[in-house]
Write a protein that holds these residues in place. Sequence first.
Motif, PDB file in Angstrom:
ATOM      1  N   GLN A 296       0.848  -1.194   0.000  1.00 22.09           N
ATOM      2  CA  GLN A 296       0.000   0.000   0.000  1.00 22.09           C
ATOM      3  C   GLN A 296       0.885   1.247   0.000  1.00 22.09           C
ATOM      4  OE1 GLN A 296      -3.426   0.223  -0.027  1.00 22.09           O
ATOM      5  NE2 GLN A 296      -3.537  -1.990  -0.339  1.00 22.09           N
ATOM      6  N   PHE A 297       1.541   1.507  -1.156  1.00 18.89           N
ATOM      7  CA  PHE A 297       2.468   2.639  -1.203  1.00 18.89           C
ATOM      8  C   PHE A 297       1.715   3.960  -1.103  1.00 18.89           C
ATOM      9  CE2 PHE A 297       1.878   0.735  -5.426  1.00 18.89           C
ATOM     10  CZ  PHE A 297       1.227   1.747  -6.106  1.00 18.89           C
ATOM     11  N   LYS A 298       2.481   5.017  -0.701  1.00 14.96           N
ATOM     12  CA  LYS A 298       1.838   6.285  -0.332  1.00 14.96           C
ATOM     13  C   LYS A 298       2.371   7.466  -1.132  1.00 14.96           C
ATOM     14  CE  LYS A 298       0.948   4.611   4.383  1.00 14.96           C
ATOM     15  NZ  LYS A 298       1.170   4.861   5.832  1.00 14.96           N
ATOM     16  N   THR A 299       3.103   8.360  -0.470  1.00 14.49           N
ATOM     17  CA  THR A 299       3.347   9.696  -1.022  1.00 14.49           C
ATOM     18  C   THR A 299       4.488   9.770  -2.027  1.00 14.49           C
ATOM     19  OG1 THR A 299       4.792  10.160   0.862  1.00 14.49           O
ATOM     20  CG2 THR A 299       2.486  10.790   1.063  1.00 14.49           C
ATOM     21  N   ALA A 300       5.527   8.937  -1.900  1.00 12.62           N
ATOM     22  CA  ALA A 300       6.711   9.078  -2.753  1.00 12.62           C
ATOM     23  C   ALA A 300       6.365   8.936  -4.219  1.00 12.62           C
ATOM     24  CB  ALA A 300       7.770   8.044  -2.358  1.00 12.62           C
ATOM     25  N   VAL A 301       5.388   8.106  -4.524  1.00 15.87           N
ATOM     26  CA  VAL A 301       5.061   7.816  -5.923  1.00 15.87           C
ATOM     27  C   VAL A 301       4.612   9.078  -6.656  1.00 15.87           C
ATOM     28  CG1 VAL A 301       3.616   6.445  -7.450  1.00 15.87           C
ATOM     29  CG2 VAL A 301       4.471   5.458  -5.324  1.00 15.87           C
ATOM     30  N   ALA A 302       3.844   9.940  -5.999  1.00 19.43           N
ATOM     31  CA  ALA A 302       3.361  11.157  -6.653  1.00 19.43           C
ATOM     32  C   ALA A 302       4.524  12.046  -7.078  1.00 19.43           C
ATOM     33  CB  ALA A 302       2.426  11.918  -5.717  1.00 19.43           C
ATOM     34  N   ASP A 303       5.511  12.208  -6.204  1.00 22.49           N
ATOM     35  CA  ASP A 303       6.677  13.033  -6.543  1.00 22.49           C
ATOM     36  C   ASP A 303       7.439  12.437  -7.719  1.00 22.49           C
ATOM     37  OD1 ASP A 303       6.033  14.674  -4.416  1.00 22.49           O
ATOM     38  OD2 ASP A 303       7.359  13.610  -3.021  1.00 22.49           O
ATOM     39  N   ILE A 304       7.558  11.119  -7.736  1.00 24.09           N
ATOM     40  CA  ILE A 304       8.321  10.465  -8.804  1.00 24.09           C
ATOM     41  C   ILE A 304       7.598  10.582 -10.139  1.00 24.09           C
ATOM     42  CG2 ILE A 304       9.123   8.203  -9.604  1.00 24.09           C
ATOM     43  CD1 ILE A 304       9.656   7.607  -6.584  1.00 24.09           C
ATOM     44  N   ILE A 305       6.283  10.428 -10.120  1.00 21.34           N
ATOM     45  CA  ILE A 305       5.519  10.575 -11.362  1.00 21.34           C
ATOM     46  C   ILE A 305       5.713  11.965 -11.941  1.00 21.34           C
ATOM     47  CG2 ILE A 305       3.183  10.767 -12.292  1.00 21.34           C
ATOM     48  CD1 ILE A 305       2.401   8.411 -10.512  1.00 21.34           C
ATOM     49  N   GLU A 306       5.623  12.975 -11.104  1.00 20.14           N
ATOM     50  CA  GLU A 306       5.843  14.340 -11.600  1.00 20.14           C
ATOM     51  C   GLU A 306       7.263  14.500 -12.133  1.00 20.14           C
ATOM     52  OE1 GLU A 306       4.565  16.828  -8.274  1.00 20.14           O
ATOM     53  OE2 GLU A 306       2.835  17.400  -9.521  1.00 20.14           O
ATOM     54  N   GLY A 307       8.228  13.857 -11.458  1.00 20.89           N
ATOM     55  CA  GLY A 307       9.612  13.931 -11.916  1.00 20.89           C
ATOM     56  C   GLY A 307       9.822  13.295 -13.269  1.00 20.89           C
ATOM     57  N   LEU A 308       9.032  12.279 -13.586  1.00 24.16           N
ATOM     58  CA  LEU A 308       9.156  11.612 -14.889  1.00 24.16           C
ATOM     59  C   LEU A 308       8.671  12.482 -16.045  1.00 24.16           C
ATOM     60  CD1 LEU A 308       8.100   7.978 -13.927  1.00 24.16           C
ATOM     61  CD2 LEU A 308      10.327   8.682 -14.816  1.00 24.16           C
ATOM     62  N   TYR A 309       7.991  13.563 -15.746  1.00 22.27           N
ATOM     63  CA  TYR A 309       7.590  14.500 -16.795  1.00 22.27           C
ATOM     64  C   TYR A 309       8.637  15.595 -16.985  1.00 22.27           C
ATOM     65  CZ  TYR A 309       3.012  12.340 -17.087  1.00 22.27           C
ATOM     66  OH  TYR A 309       1.991  11.448 -17.291  1.00 22.27           O
ATOM     67  N   GLY A 310       9.539  15.733 -16.018  1.00 25.85           N
ATOM     68  CA  GLY A 310      10.602  16.719 -16.177  1.00 25.85           C
ATOM     69  C   GLY A 310      10.704  17.637 -14.987  1.00 25.85           C
ATOM     70  N   ASP A 311      11.476  18.689 -15.172  1.00 25.38           N
ATOM     71  CA  ASP A 311      11.767  19.659 -14.122  1.00 25.38           C
ATOM     72  C   ASP A 311      11.302  21.026 -14.611  1.00 25.38           C
ATOM     73  OD1 ASP A 311      12.826  21.414 -12.314  1.00 25.38           O
ATOM     74  OD2 ASP A 311      14.804  20.499 -12.246  1.00 25.38           O
ATOM     75  N   ARG A 312      10.161  21.491 -14.098  1.00 26.18           N
ATOM     76  CA  ARG A 312       9.615  22.766 -14.575  1.00 26.18           C
ATOM     77  C   ARG A 312      10.502  23.942 -14.195  1.00 26.18           C
ATOM     78  NH1 ARG A 312       3.533  22.855 -12.550  1.00 26.18           N
ATOM     79  NH2 ARG A 312       4.498  21.815 -10.777  1.00 26.18           N
ATOM     80  N   VAL A 313      11.189  23.838 -13.064  1.00 25.28           N
ATOM     81  CA  VAL A 313      12.054  24.935 -12.628  1.00 25.28           C
ATOM     82  C   VAL A 313      13.175  25.162 -13.617  1.00 25.28           C
ATOM     83  CG1 VAL A 313      13.640  25.704 -10.827  1.00 25.28           C
ATOM     84  CG2 VAL A 313      11.497  24.527 -10.207  1.00 25.28           C
TER      85      VAL A 313
END
Length: 989
Positions: A296-313
């Motif tokens: 039952q994974f939690k919060t880390a996955v959301a950050d990683i998914i966003e990271g797979l789209y790139g770095d907006r900064v």
Amino acid sequence: MTTTALPPITKEDARAIIRELVAKFTADRARHAHNEQKTREYYILPLFRALGWDTENPNEFTAEEQISRGFVDFGFYLHGVPVFYLETKRPNEYLDKPDNIRQAIRYAYMRGVTWAILTDFEQVLVYNAEWEENDLEKIRFLRLNVADFADADFDDLWLLSKPAFMVRELDKKAERYGKKAKREPVTTRLFRELTAWRKQLFDEFRFLSGTALLDNARVDNAVQRLIDRLIFIRSMEDRGIEPNRLLSLVREDKDSKYAKRRKETHLHDELQALFTEMDGVYNSNIFAHSDLDELQFKTAVADIIEGLYGDRVNAVRYDFNAISADVLGAVYEQYLSFKAQDPTATTDLTAKSVKRKTQGIYYTPQFIVRYIVQNTLGKALQAGIDPLKIRVLDPACGSGSFLIEAFDVLDRWLAGTFPDMPTPDRRDHILRHNLYGVDLDIQAVEVTRLNLLLRAAGSKRLLPPLTHIQHGDSLVTPKFDYHTAFDDVFAAGGFDVVVGNPPYVRQETLGAEFKDYVAGHYTVYAGTADLYVYFIERGLSLLKQGGALGYILPNKWMRANYGKALRTFLDDKKIDRVVDFGDLPVFPDATTYPSLLFLDNAEKTPTFSAINAQTFDMTTDLSAYIDDNQFTVSRDHLRADGWSLAKSTGQAVLTKLMSSGTPLGEYVNGKIYRGVLTGYNEAFVIDEATRRALIAQDPNSADVIKPLLTGRDIKRYETPHAEKYIIFLSRSWIRAQMAGETVGTQATMPSTTPPFDNTGDMGNTDDTGDTDALYRVPTNTHGGDNNAWAWLHTTYPAIIAHLEKFKDRLMPKPKGHNGEWNGRKSGSYEWYEIQDSIDYYLEFEKPKIVYPDITIQGKFAIDNNNQHFTNTLYMISGLSQEQNHYLLGILNSDIFTKLFTQISSTIRGGYLRWIAQYMEKMPIPTATDDQRATLIGWVEKQLAYHAELATLEKTASDRRFELSEKIAKADSAIDDLVAGLYGIDEEDV
């Protein structure tokens, strides 16, 4: 499979052609009315042809290459690797349009290529795709104008030529001006982020409910499975096959209207539903039920998914359709070399880099992969083997780079052979029936499957399960049985092709159980053989009759003692070709001394092709280089004790020379010895001041303090003088003194010469074979032997007091939890002893020839002063003065060094290894009394010249120049004499 290359163009010829092209463009009144296609045809492509690029060669030039959901106009390649992408426009279009620039840069960056070029022929704009900058003007490196192409801008335009790219002139200029590689390459960035994500997920997963049922390895595999799934989905999104499903889930999860009512498991539940859907759509191993689906994974996955789209900064967006399998493979190969540390006692898991050389993991450069596949699979296809039935195996597949290249070759071949065959059917057939892979690392297996599926997935459809990519030990049949796992292959006789890059794993790490197994199952077994040796025999055994094998391997097998069994094994095998790169840095981050070995499961031939590729510059085409530099080797002249890749005529001369005298090991009765390995020089190696202080405290200290020579103290023909000293407490010396032997006698020394091992070190045995018999007594709290400790403490109190200051570091200790030695390596010695037993310690007290173990040219000197020396030096002892002088002239001769290059291994920079295993094989020619006397006379002159020159080294005396001339004359005379002793005539030269 080679393509005839255009003859190289000169810079002045290019300028003349370009001048005519510019004149034609200037005179063309309709030039602004031309569309983009005509502009390309009339001007742009002729411009790049004038710069030396062969636009008819698909290995050098591609048109309309698909990158992501778009197409780059042209790609330019060197030995199959893209070096820049070119976007073209018509002359009346605004070339500096930001969208045009960003598109060109994005294409190049996602392919891992530095340079993006825009042109309408009126201007050529050159951009660094790796430069991290929002201001597009700042990332433009060159702006060239048509009026100046042949004049003021010509030198810069020439930077885009093929000859200039071969020697990296554009890169070098950019580096000089600070315009190169400021932004991380996509491989570096993605690898860094994957490693961080892996740590982040592992930290979260191992504390989730249900994880207690899993060990750390299974948790790590679950992390790998999640990342693979996310990358697969991102690739499908960027190909336009799937919408942005992952990003939508994350944004929905974070949206305020959902936040109030969402459960803790909302994102997990949505992702699991998506994974189930993907499993139904693609039916891929990646989405099959696994340990991941129990967490039952939690919060880390959301950050990683966003990271797979790139770095907006930093305005970086990953495009997984544009990121080629080459780039992704390189990232994953590095990623696989990082193993999670045992986190049992801490919540702070660190991703620890296990040294890649201990795992044997090196990502093979694409030009090597391409050459091996072309000359095995490509050769088989050209020979007429049915492409639908051909079977290719990589027995250590890693991230799948060889299988990806084989996939591409087969895909192109089948498309040309069966044009009516639908693309999905063609690619599924390749995955189901043509490609096979095995790896000991389960994560490598998953990565290979992912990379191959991404190669085949061009639409939303069911994908094959890839059951032919399996986890197992290719070398140990009880752990993986090829005949059972791939019974269909062996029903047809075996594999047609075996390719790969076997792991480079040192024998010290292989373990007793593995060595016992290979000793009983492999003809090529040697106790000191590295792992890759067994992959050669295993790979050949899996081939059908007529099949082909191609590997990249260290070249050590050709000359090392451990390769003798392999060389004997190959005596009756068909060798197609051997390519030796010497110390060329084929792997940028490792020194591996690579070679290519190609074998056929066919009747042995009397010759094979060989290439000494030390001069290959890795910017030219490897196939063309090999075609131009290969020569024929006669197998009749290959020696079992070491192969030398020389032309047949040269081999005949080498054979003649090697049989022209007595092997050195026999000539000196085996008395070739290595210097002293202390295990910790800071304690045992001292300076003059420390020596005096210790003797002042206790005069007995002088018994065990010996002058110590290092490599820099040895020069040809010069008497060496030590500047350091060693506290010489070896186990054998202590044992002899405790047994009643006086210093300087050898009453209790072994009657036989200790044997050589594979590295040139000496074994440690006495007459009974029991090295440690005198030490089998209880140990005390001081950590050493009671009897020896008491004797040393009483006899040499100042020495022991000095060593006790280093006791913590001197204690032999096993590896700690981090895999590093906490002290000196464990062995049969006490903390107060040097690490080597040195049974031959009395040989240091005799006249001897001394020489360094690593040098380009032989550097031999005579020591008559009873000096000891470090383990980077060797000695030849036990000879009379006359014998020493005769031998010294031969060893220091030019012909001896040239002959030695044919049997010695080399290291980076062309340095030879003058270790015992090679030296003992070298022939020492027989001389008449007159020849011997003449040679000795010249050697004695050399010794006198060098001794006098040493006294004048820091003076301005003109005598120095006179002596230098005499030394050169003596060298020439000695070289001629030694050549005559070896029987070398003008024809041999």
